[in-house]
Design an enzyme around this catalytic site. Structure first.
Site, short mmCIF file in Angstrom:
data_model
loop_
_atom_site.label_atom_id
_atom_site.label_comp_id
_atom_site.label_asym_id
_atom_site.label_seq_id
_atom_site.Cartn_x
_atom_site.Cartn_y
_atom_site.Cartn_z
N GLU A 31 0.83 -1.21 0.00
CA GLU A 31 0.00 0.00 0.00
C GLU A 31 0.86 1.25 0.00
OE1 GLU A 31 -3.26 0.31 -1.04
OE2 GLU A 31 -3.65 -1.14 0.56
N ASP A 34 2.96 2.63 -4.88
CA ASP A 34 2.94 2.84 -6.34
C ASP A 34 3.36 4.24 -6.76
OD1 ASP A 34 0.52 4.00 -5.57
OD2 ASP A 34 -0.66 3.05 -7.15
N GLY A 122 -12.97 2.82 -1.26
CA GLY A 122 -11.60 2.34 -1.34
C GLY A 122 -11.46 1.07 -2.15
N SER A 124 -12.02 1.04 -5.48
CA SER A 124 -11.62 1.46 -6.82
C SER A 124 -12.72 1.42 -7.87
CB SER A 124 -10.42 0.64 -7.29
OG SER A 124 -9.41 1.52 -7.63
N SER A 126 -13.57 4.00 -9.29
CA SER A 126 -13.11 4.95 -10.32
C SER A 126 -12.28 4.23 -11.38
CB SER A 126 -12.33 6.10 -9.69
OG SER A 126 -11.19 5.66 -9.00
N GLU A 158 -7.38 9.81 -14.98
CA GLU A 158 -7.64 10.20 -13.58
C GLU A 158 -6.67 11.30 -13.13
OE1 GLU A 158 -8.99 7.07 -11.14
OE2 GLU A 158 -8.85 8.21 -9.28
N ASP A 170 -4.42 0.71 -9.14
CA ASP A 170 -5.85 0.41 -9.28
C ASP A 170 -6.20 0.04 -10.72
OD1 ASP A 170 -5.91 1.19 -6.66
OD2 ASP A 170 -6.95 3.10 -7.02
P1 ADP Z 1 -13.22 4.70 -5.24
O1 ADP Z 1 -12.42 4.59 -6.49
O2 ADP Z 1 -12.48 4.22 -4.04
O3 ADP Z 1 -14.56 4.05 -5.34
P2 ADP Z 1 -13.14 7.48 -5.94
O4 ADP Z 1 -13.45 8.72 -5.20
O5 ADP Z 1 -11.79 7.33 -6.53
O6 ADP Z 1 -13.49 6.26 -4.97
O7 ADP Z 1 -14.16 7.33 -7.14
C1 ADP Z 1 -15.55 7.43 -6.87
C2 ADP Z 1 -16.21 8.32 -7.92
O8 ADP Z 1 -16.16 7.67 -9.21
C3 ADP Z 1 -17.67 8.56 -7.69
O9 ADP Z 1 -17.88 9.65 -6.83
C4 ADP Z 1 -18.20 8.84 -9.09
O10 ADP Z 1 -17.93 10.16 -9.47
C5 ADP Z 1 -17.34 7.93 -9.93
N1 ADP Z 1 -17.98 6.65 -10.23
C6 ADP Z 1 -17.51 5.43 -9.94
N2 ADP Z 1 -18.31 4.47 -10.42
C7 ADP Z 1 -19.34 5.09 -11.04
C8 ADP Z 1 -20.50 4.65 -11.77
N3 ADP Z 1 -20.78 3.35 -11.95
N4 ADP Z 1 -21.31 5.60 -12.30
C9 ADP Z 1 -21.03 6.91 -12.14
N5 ADP Z 1 -19.97 7.37 -11.48
C10 ADP Z 1 -19.12 6.49 -10.92
MG MG Z 2 -10.63 5.68 -6.91
#
Ligand code: ADP
Ligand code: MG
Length: 384
Positions: A31, A34, A122, A124, A126, A158, A170
């Site tokens: 952790e 990267d 957490g 991922s 995103s 990103e 990720d």
């Molecule tokens: P994590 O990657 O840990 O889940 P992040 O803050 O990096 O948290 O990413 C979350 C963000 O990604 C959400 O607030 C949204 O903007 C976007 N997101 C992720 N998945 C989706 C989805 N299926 N539809 C729309 N937005 C999404």
């Molecule tokens: Mg993320």
């Protein structure tokens, strides 16, 4: 799959050309390495983001997500700019932007997303969103990109478009993981290999505990950790902390004696890279149970040296271990999000119950706990 196609039909009024899936991930060990060119070992969750998509000839990206309110977002590829700020749509739009920046012949698309990856936990979501988008555009426009290239473009989206200075772990996890395996990843050159991690075959279960909290000191704190790692590397005369071998750690820490904070950050990164090597050696020797104490040591290092844990994550690790887990640690960036616990099958229910009770006793929100076995990385789903 059927919901993804039906959602596409409802959002765009046509049939999708295909459906692509990309998973969320947990990181088993490695952790906050990267951003220092270090080692990590994530595996893919069975939870995925699906992108149902078709190419469009007019240079328009029309993006719709079942997980985001507000309906479809329409963007013109030619006018995409990182400063524009388009909410959740910045993640997929950023992928198209990164591809065009790289000179790839990508055009417009209709896309509908559905996802079972919890967002902001957490795990991922995103990267899953980015990699699903990149996989779809890769096939729709015949770009012929490798999984590593897909991951790099997703990270570029990103970093450069959404504006989050994340590392590559990720996206590599979402793009490259394989069922039944963790992914041993060298984030410096992206070399990687699949390491068998069939938890069920060892009579084990890997519990994911989503604390459902996210403490909002994240962004500044990550930038600060990253700066400390760069300062440490500079003072030690190496390009990145990855270049400090475990055997040189004592001497390195002596050189940093006048700066206890940088000293702790360096000690985390160097010992964490070592823990990845220990876990690989144990898994490749078929001794999955023995990785437990290494996971727990990783948690202590993130808590005490890197200082990115929080009360909820510490409580998961402590409670899980006291209730019979072989090891437990926070996973992902920290300050909330999720933790993992490696537990013998027979203790799984007791560990989950103990964590739930401890959260209630501490006055914390009820956590979401689920078992996860290493699942597949990004792929196009067969249509029938
Ligand atoms: P994590 O990657 O840990 O889940 P992040 O803050 O990096 O948290 O990413 C979350 C963000 O990604 C959400 O607030 C949204 O903007 C976007 N997101 C992720 N998945 C989706 C989805 N299926 N539809 C729309 N937005 C999404
Ligand atoms: Mg993320």
């Amino acid at each position: 799959m059927a919901a993804a196609v039906a959602g596409f039909r409802a959002a765009h009024g046509t049939e999708p050309a295909g459906v692509w899936a990309a998973p969320g991930r947990v990181n088993l060990i490695g952790e906050h390495t990267d951003t220092s060119g270090g080692l990590a070992m994530p595996f893919a969750l069975p939870h995925t983001t699906l992108a149902a998509a078709s190419a469009r000839p007019d240079g328009v990206l029309r993006l719709h997500s079942a997980n985001a309110p507000g309906g479809a977002v329409e963007l013109l590829l030619d006018t995409l700019s990182p400063a524009a700020g388009s909410g959740w749509a910045a993640y997929p739009a950023g992928v198209a932007w990164a591809m065009r920046e790289a000179g790839l012949p990508v055009g417009g698309a209709d896309v509908h997303f559905t996802s079972t990856v919890p967002t902001g936990a957490g795990l991922s979501s995103s990267a899953a969103l980015e990699v699903a988008t990149a996989s779809a555009l890769n096939d729709l426009y015949g770009l012929g990109l490798t999984a590593e290239r897909v991951a790099r473009l997703a990270q570029r989206a990103e970093n450069g478009f959404v504006g989050v200075p994340c590392g590559i772990m990720d996206q590599m996890a979402s793009a490259c993981c394989t069922t039944g395996h963790a992914l041993y990843l060298d984030t410096r050159d992206l070399t990687h290999r699949a390491v068998p991690f069939d938890v069920a075959a060892h009579g084990l279960r890997l519990l994911v505990v989503d604390t459902r909290v996210r403490h909002e000191l994240g962004d500044g704190a990550y930038a600060n950790r990253h700066a400390a790692c760069e300062l440490g590397a500079r003072r030690l005369g190496v390009p990145a902390l990855r270049d400090v071998a475990y055997g040189e750690l004592g001497a390195a820490l002596e050189k940093l004696a006048d700066d206890p904070v940088v000293r702790r950050r360096v000690r985390h990164v160097v010992t964490e890279n070592r823990r990845v090597e220990e876990v690989i050696a144990l898994l490749e020797a078929g001794d999955a149970r023995a990785i437990g104490p290494v996971l727990t040591a990783g948690h202590a290092s993130l808590r005490d040296d890197f200082e990115v844990s929080c009360a909820e994550l510490d409580l998961v690790a402590e409670t899980a271990n006291a209730a019979g887990a072989l090891g437990a640690r926070m996973t992902g960036g920290g300050f909330g999000g999720s933790a993992i616990a490696l537990v013998p099958d027979a203790a799984a229910d007791a560990v989950a119950a103990a964590v739930t009770e401890a959260f209630a006793a501490a006055g914390f929100r009820a956590p979401r706990i689920f078992p996860a076995a290493p699942a597949a990385g990004a792929r196009r789903l067969p249509t029938d």
